[in-house]
Each structure stands twice: as structure tokens, then as C-alpha cells.
Design a protein around this motif. Structure first.
Motif, PDB file in Angstrom:
ATOM      1  N   ALA A   1       1.048  -1.589  -0.169  1.00 33.07           N
ATOM      2  CA  ALA A   1       0.111   0.391  -0.006  1.00 33.07           C
ATOM      3  C   ALA A   1       0.660   1.426   0.159  1.00 33.07           C
ATOM      4  CB  ALA A   1      -0.881  -0.156   1.335  1.00 33.07           C
ATOM      5  N   ILE A   2       0.486   2.636  -0.763  1.00 27.32           N
ATOM      6  CA  ILE A   2       1.146   3.610  -0.984  1.00 27.32           C
ATOM      7  C   ILE A   2       1.164   4.688   0.052  1.00 27.32           C
ATOM      8  CG2 ILE A   2       2.616   5.134  -2.259  1.00 27.32           C
ATOM      9  CD1 ILE A   2       2.427   2.947  -4.988  1.00 27.32           C
ATOM     10  N   LEU A   3       1.525   5.093   0.498  1.00 31.97           N
ATOM     11  CA  LEU A   3       1.717   6.282   1.457  1.00 31.97           C
ATOM     12  C   LEU A   3       2.716   7.864   0.689  1.00 31.97           C
ATOM     13  CD1 LEU A   3      -0.063   8.137   3.110  1.00 31.97           C
ATOM     14  CD2 LEU A   3       1.820   6.736   5.657  1.00 31.97           C
ATOM     15  N   ILE A   4       2.133   9.020   0.262  1.00 34.43           N
ATOM     16  CA  ILE A   4       2.604   9.576   0.220  1.00 34.43           C
ATOM     17  C   ILE A   4       2.730  10.233   1.150  1.00 34.43           C
ATOM     18  CG2 ILE A   4       3.095  11.399  -1.620  1.00 34.43           C
ATOM     19  CD1 ILE A   4       2.398  10.088  -3.692  1.00 34.43           C
ATOM     20  N   PHE A   5       4.282  10.895   1.663  1.00 36.71           N
ATOM     21  CA  PHE A   5       3.759  11.562   3.252  1.00 36.71           C
ATOM     22  C   PHE A   5       4.517  12.762   3.352  1.00 36.71           C
ATOM     23  CE2 PHE A   5       0.849  10.150   6.889  1.00 36.71           C
ATOM     24  CZ  PHE A   5       1.663  10.849   7.793  1.00 36.71           C
ATOM     25  N   LEU A   6       4.331  13.731   3.230  1.00 31.75           N
ATOM     26  CA  LEU A   6       5.278  14.997   3.647  1.00 31.75           C
ATOM     27  C   LEU A   6       4.988  15.283   4.836  1.00 31.75           C
ATOM     28  CD1 LEU A   6       6.654  17.491   2.540  1.00 31.75           C
ATOM     29  CD2 LEU A   6       4.807  18.716   1.374  1.00 31.75           C
ATOM     30  N   SER A   7       6.356  15.510   5.694  1.00 31.02           N
ATOM     31  CA  SER A   7       6.084  16.173   7.235  1.00 31.02           C
ATOM     32  C   SER A   7       7.675  16.392   7.417  1.00 31.02           C
ATOM     33  CB  SER A   7       5.563  14.674   7.935  1.00 31.02           C
ATOM     34  OG  SER A   7       6.304  14.908   9.468  1.00 31.02           O
ATOM     35  N   ALA A   8       8.110  17.309   7.962  1.00 30.44           N
ATOM     36  CA  ALA A   8       8.334  17.804   8.770  1.00 30.44           C
ATOM     37  C   ALA A   8       9.670  17.798   7.545  1.00 30.44           C
ATOM     38  CB  ALA A   8       9.463  16.994   9.656  1.00 30.44           C
ATOM     39  N   GLY A   9      10.082  18.775   6.221  1.00 31.02           N
ATOM     40  CA  GLY A   9      10.482  18.643   5.253  1.00 31.02           C
ATOM     41  C   GLY A   9      10.948  17.636   4.783  1.00 31.02           C
TER      42      GLY A   9
ATOM     43  N   TYR B   1       9.396  14.158   2.057  1.00 29.52           N
ATOM     44  CA  TYR B   1       8.819  13.179   1.397  1.00 29.52           C
ATOM     45  C   TYR B   1       9.330  11.712   0.646  1.00 29.52           C
ATOM     46  CZ  TYR B   1       5.476  13.176  -3.167  1.00 29.52           C
ATOM     47  OH  TYR B   1       3.535  13.526  -3.629  1.00 29.52           O
ATOM     48  N   PHE B   2       7.871  11.402   1.604  1.00 31.25           N
ATOM     49  CA  PHE B   2       8.474   9.668   1.699  1.00 31.25           C
ATOM     50  C   PHE B   2       6.812   9.377   0.658  1.00 31.25           C
ATOM     51  CE2 PHE B   2      11.385   9.744   5.313  1.00 31.25           C
ATOM     52  CZ  PHE B   2      11.157  10.539   5.974  1.00 31.25           C
ATOM     53  N   LEU B   3       7.300   7.744   0.022  1.00 28.52           N
ATOM     54  CA  LEU B   3       6.913   6.440  -0.125  1.00 28.52           C
ATOM     55  C   LEU B   3       6.761   5.868   1.158  1.00 28.52           C
ATOM     56  CD1 LEU B   3       5.281   5.691  -2.534  1.00 28.52           C
ATOM     57  CD2 LEU B   3       7.422   4.706  -3.483  1.00 28.52           C
ATOM     58  N   VAL B   4       5.650   5.196   1.182  1.00 30.97           N
ATOM     59  CA  VAL B   4       5.561   4.230   2.663  1.00 30.97           C
ATOM     60  C   VAL B   4       4.895   2.867   1.918  1.00 30.97           C
ATOM     61  CG1 VAL B   4       5.109   3.801   4.935  1.00 30.97           C
ATOM     62  CG2 VAL B   4       6.431   6.297   4.505  1.00 30.97           C
ATOM     63  N   LEU B   5       5.242   2.010   2.375  1.00 31.80           N
ATOM     64  CA  LEU B   5       5.166   1.108   1.467  1.00 31.80           C
ATOM     65  C   LEU B   5       4.759  -0.511   2.904  1.00 31.80           C
ATOM     66  CD1 LEU B   5       7.984  -0.205  -0.362  1.00 31.80           C
ATOM     67  CD2 LEU B   5       6.034   0.915  -0.586  1.00 31.80           C
ATOM     68  N   LYS B   6       3.763  -1.100   2.448  1.00 33.52           N
ATOM     69  CA  LYS B   6       3.329  -2.038   4.013  1.00 33.52           C
ATOM     70  C   LYS B   6       4.592  -3.542   3.194  1.00 33.52           C
ATOM     71  CE  LYS B   6      -2.058  -3.014   3.620  1.00 33.52           C
ATOM     72  NZ  LYS B   6      -2.542  -3.505   3.809  1.00 33.52           N
TER      73      LYS B   6
ATOM     74  N   LYS C   1       0.907  -0.535  10.799  1.00 37.94           N
ATOM     75  CA  LYS C   1       0.621  -0.079   9.509  1.00 37.94           C
ATOM     76  C   LYS C   1       0.747   1.297  10.160  1.00 37.94           C
ATOM     77  CE  LYS C   1       2.076  -4.086   7.953  1.00 37.94           C
ATOM     78  NZ  LYS C   1       3.571  -4.494   7.553  1.00 37.94           N
ATOM     79  N   VAL C   2       0.299   2.229  10.603  1.00 35.87           N
ATOM     80  CA  VAL C   2      -0.247   3.812  10.343  1.00 35.87           C
ATOM     81  C   VAL C   2       0.649   3.713  11.588  1.00 35.87           C
ATOM     82  CG1 VAL C   2      -1.419   5.354  11.274  1.00 35.87           C
ATOM     83  CG2 VAL C   2      -2.557   3.394  10.414  1.00 35.87           C
ATOM     84  N   LEU C   3       0.906   2.994  12.583  1.00 35.40           N
ATOM     85  CA  LEU C   3       2.302   3.607  13.852  1.00 35.40           C
ATOM     86  C   LEU C   3       3.410   3.170  13.097  1.00 35.40           C
ATOM     87  CD1 LEU C   3       0.937   2.023  17.225  1.00 35.40           C
ATOM     88  CD2 LEU C   3       0.511   3.870  16.382  1.00 35.40           C
ATOM     89  N   GLU C   4       3.516   2.711  11.782  1.00 35.74           N
ATOM     90  CA  GLU C   4       4.750   2.958  11.706  1.00 35.74           C
ATOM     91  C   GLU C   4       5.985   4.157  11.405  1.00 35.74           C
ATOM     92  OE1 GLU C   4       5.742  -0.518   8.659  1.00 35.74           O
ATOM     93  OE2 GLU C   4       5.239  -2.220  10.187  1.00 35.74           O
ATOM     94  N   VAL C   5       4.038   4.686  10.450  1.00 32.50           N
ATOM     95  CA  VAL C   5       4.914   5.467  10.137  1.00 32.50           C
ATOM     96  C   VAL C   5       5.516   6.832  10.939  1.00 32.50           C
ATOM     97  CG1 VAL C   5       3.833   7.922   9.261  1.00 32.50           C
ATOM     98  CG2 VAL C   5       3.404   6.347   8.589  1.00 32.50           C
ATOM     99  N   LEU C   6       5.195   6.584  12.291  1.00 29.01           N
ATOM    100  CA  LEU C   6       5.792   7.302  13.343  1.00 29.01           C
ATOM    101  C   LEU C   6       6.744   7.134  13.262  1.00 29.01           C
ATOM    102  CD1 LEU C   6       3.302   7.058  16.348  1.00 29.01           C
ATOM    103  CD2 LEU C   6       3.002   8.588  14.570  1.00 29.01           C
ATOM    104  N   SER C   7       7.382   6.308  13.175  1.00 31.65           N
ATOM    105  CA  SER C   7       8.655   5.377  13.351  1.00 31.65           C
ATOM    106  C   SER C   7       9.392   6.099  12.913  1.00 31.65           C
ATOM    107  CB  SER C   7       8.971   4.199  13.403  1.00 31.65           C
ATOM    108  OG  SER C   7       8.666   3.687  14.145  1.00 31.65           O
TER     109      SER C   7
END
Length: 380
Positions: free
Chosen positions: A78-86, A88-93, A351-357
Motif C-alpha cells: 500500500a502506498i502512502l505519500i507523506f510530507l512531514s518536517a520537510g 517526502y516519503f513513499l512508505v510501503l506495507k 501499519k499506521v504506527l510505523e509511520v511514526l517511526s
């Protein structure tokens, strides 16, 4: 393929709805990016963003071949495009990340869960009830469909017994639940987690009045002779026929109304404002502030995903808490990181909490002290 089409392609891939050809495009682009780039730094953020889009668009013109993927990339990533603290991430399951706060006791996402409370106080747990007609009262039948929907159908014309007020029903969603309701007039309502709506089984008189807590999205059937009124605390929203979202959680700031279509009149006390599509009204301490809305953010929950725009950790965790039915506690000073991006809500909490890491947010998972059998996320 333009930018919008590329984003839709990402979304279909995240939901595992791609055709084999589309999956090849996304996975080949990812492989090329993984082979050629490391995580971006702040200085190159604009360049990286353009390369992501350009790379995806160009892949549409490549001949098809089976992509060579790293062994840790699951087929249903699953693709998550995440922009935070400067960044740009492509985070995968993916599988457990060594050294991350992996949740060994995972929590499943929420789903279609609600309780119907009838006028006499009796309750029907909708997620346990069988599909079909649940109840018939007077001119109305209450039916549960096979897709997590409750529909009120008028059996014949009429406005109920003369001189008698229509019976009131209430639908409540728990934490970790949501529900779709079709009211007696045909108006559609989507209830978010930890929310409620109270309404008459038959709309009579000069107005159609409902009362909500929490969050609800409305698609109101137009009836100029009988305006639709939504009450949320001290806020009243008056409409004829329109699409709008109301967020009125007790732990959020004020009451937020976001208008997608039509026109609504928002009032609190003696203050009244008329909204236009694309606007948001915040009612707080008797005042009404109208601003331009981020419509996608406001209705993301109804469309099946989380959406954050420069949101602090508490804003993020309030949504996670409601949807996954977990408690949240904070230890020490709060991180200053802000989050922007979106992610589907049909994934497990891990999977959501992995984003925090990825943003160096430390947390632990413990048993809840408040809700037996539930979990608490400690933000350290």
C-alpha cells in the motif's frame, strides 16, 4: 497520463485494485527509485517530488515486463505519500523494520458497527443483526442491507398519527465503528466513529430536524417546503438540499462545518452566516469564522482514508484513537513534528504506527487502564 491520473493510479494500487498492466507501471517505477535513490534530504525536496511524479508518468509509456522486486516488497503493498518536517516519503506495507516500534499485538481497523436505539429505549446491535427488515412501525420499515447500510423506507403516504409526535430513533457508532444511514426522506448520512444521530422516524411539520454528536457527512434531499436542520451542540445548520460535513467532537476545537455543494446557513446564538461551496465554518464560543476549506481533508474519513495537513501529534492520535478504539497517553514533552499526507484506513494499526517511526516518534503499546481488553499507545 497527467498528475491526477497518476495519483488515482497510486490510490488503486494501495487498494489492490490495479490491473496487471497498472501494477507493472507502479512496481517498475518503485524498483527504479529504490535502486537509484536514498532517502531525500530537505534541500532537494522539490526536486524529489517532481522526480516521483515524472517517474510515475513516464512509466506509462514503457513496454510491459515482469518487474524485479526486492524480496521484502509484498505484492499487495500500500502506498502512502507523506510530507512531514520537510521530507517526502513513499512508505510501503512491509515486514517488520529492525529497531522499529513494531506492534506485536496488532489492532484491526474499524468497520461498520453501530447500535440503533428505538423510541422505547430498546437497542439493536446493527453489526450483529441479520440483513433484511429489522422493524416496521407505522408507515416506516427499517431495513439493514448487505453493505453496512441502514435504510428507512416509507411504506405509504402520510405523516404519522394526527396529534402525535413522531417516534425518535438514535444511531450510535462506537470507537472503531462507522455507519451509513438513509433517513425517511431519502437523505444519506455517514456517521464517523464515536458519533451519534437522533432523528424522527417520520419527518413532519415545517422542518426536518436531526441532532448529532461526533462527526457526520450529509447528502440532503432537497425539499424547499421543509428545510433540513442539523443541531450540533449550540450550532444549527439549516439547508434545503446539499452535501456537507459536520465535525462536532467534544475533544476537538469548536464545531466545523464544511460545505461541498449547495448553500447552508450556520447559526450560533444570534450570530448567523451563509456558507458557499468550498468553505468551512468554525463555531467557537459563540463566534463563526468562515474560511476556505480543504474539502479532501474534511471528508477523507468518509472516503476511507486518513488525511493530515500540517497536523500535530495530538491531532493525528485523536483520529487513530477513534478508529482503532485505543487510548492514548503522552509522557514528557510532545514532539514538534507536523504531519501531512494520507493513508488508507483499512490497514491494521501497526501499519499506521510505523509511520511514526519514520519521524523518530517513540511509543509503547500497553493494556488500557480505562477500557478493559483495549490497548493504550504511550507517546514517549
Amino acid at each position: 497520463m497527467n498528475r491526477k491520473e497518476a495519483q488515482e493510479l497510486f490510490d488503486r494500487y494501495a487498494a489492490n485494485l490495479c490491473t496487471p498492466e497498472e501494477r507493472t507501471i507502479v512496481e517498475r517505477w518503485y524498483q527504479q527509485e529504490a535502486d537509484s535513490q536514498e532517502l531525500p534530504d530537505v534541500k532537494n525536496i522539490s526536486t524529489i517530488k517532481e522526480e516521483i511524479w515524472t517517474g510515475t508518468l513516464l512509466q506509462a509509456g514503457l513496454p510491459r515486463r515482469k518487474p524485479a522486486l526486492r524480496v521484502w516488497l509484498p505484492a499487495a503493498a500500500a502506498i502512502l505519500i507523506f510530507l512531514s518536517a520537510g521530507f517526502y516519503f513513499l512508505v510501503l506495507k512491509q515486514q517488520e523494520i529492525p529497531g522499529s516500534n513494531y506492534v506485536k499485538e496488532d489492532v484491526a481497523p474499524g468497520g461498520s458497527k453501530a447500535v440503533l436505539v428505538l423510541a422505547d429505549g430498546s437497542e439493536i446491535i446493527l453489526d450483529h443483526a441479520k440483513n433484511g427488515t429489522l422493524l416496521s412501525q407505522g408507515n416506516v420499515s427499517i431495513n439493514k442491507t448487505g453493505n453496512g447500510q441502514l435504510r428507512y423506507n416509507m411504506l405509504k403516504s402520510g405523516q404519522g398519527a394526527a396529534g402525535k409526535l413522531p417516534a425518535l430513533n438514535t444511531i450510535l457508532t462506537p470507537r472503531g465503528g462507522q455507519y451509513h444511514i438513509i433517513l425517511p426522506d431519502g437523505t444519506r448520512v455517514w456517521l464517523n466513529a464515536s458519533s451519534s444521530i437522533k432523528f424522527p422516524m417520520v419527518f413532519s411539520g415545517r422542518e426536518r430536524n436531526v441532532e448529532i454528536t461526533g462527526e457526520a457527512y450529509f447528502e440532503v434531499v432537497s425539499n424547499p417546503a421543509m428545510p433540513f436542520i442539523v443541531k450540533a451542540g449550540e450550532t444549527n445548520i439549516r439547508v434545503l438540499g446539499t452535501h456537507f460535513n459536520v465535525m462536532a467532537y467534544a475533544d476537538e476545537q469548536g464545531v466545523n462545518t464544511t460545505l461541498l455543494e449547495g448553500k447552508v446557513k450556520v447559526s450560533s446564538g444570534n450570530t448567523v452566516n451563509v456558507m458557499k461551496p468550498g468553505q468551512q465554518a468554525l463555531v467557537l464560543n459563540g463566534t463563526i469564522n468562515i474560511t476556505t476549506a480543504n474539502v479532501e481533508e474534511a471528508v477523507a474519513w468518509k472516503n476511507g482514508y486518513f488525511y493530515f495537513k500540517d497536523s500535530d501529534i495530538k491531532t493525528v492520535m485523536r483520529q487513530i484513537s477513534r478508529w482503532y478504539d485505543v487510548d492514548v497517553e503522552y509522557k514528557g514533552s510532545l514532539p514538534e513534528t507536523v504531519f501531512s499526507g494520507k493513508m488508507y484506513r483499512n490497514v491494521n494499526m501497526s501499519k499506521v504506527l510505523e509511520v511514526l517511526s519514520y519521524f523518530k516518534i517513540d511509543y509503547n503499546i500497553t493494556d488500557s487502564k480505562i477500557h478493559k481488553g483495549k490497548k493504550t499507545i504511550l507517546i514517549l
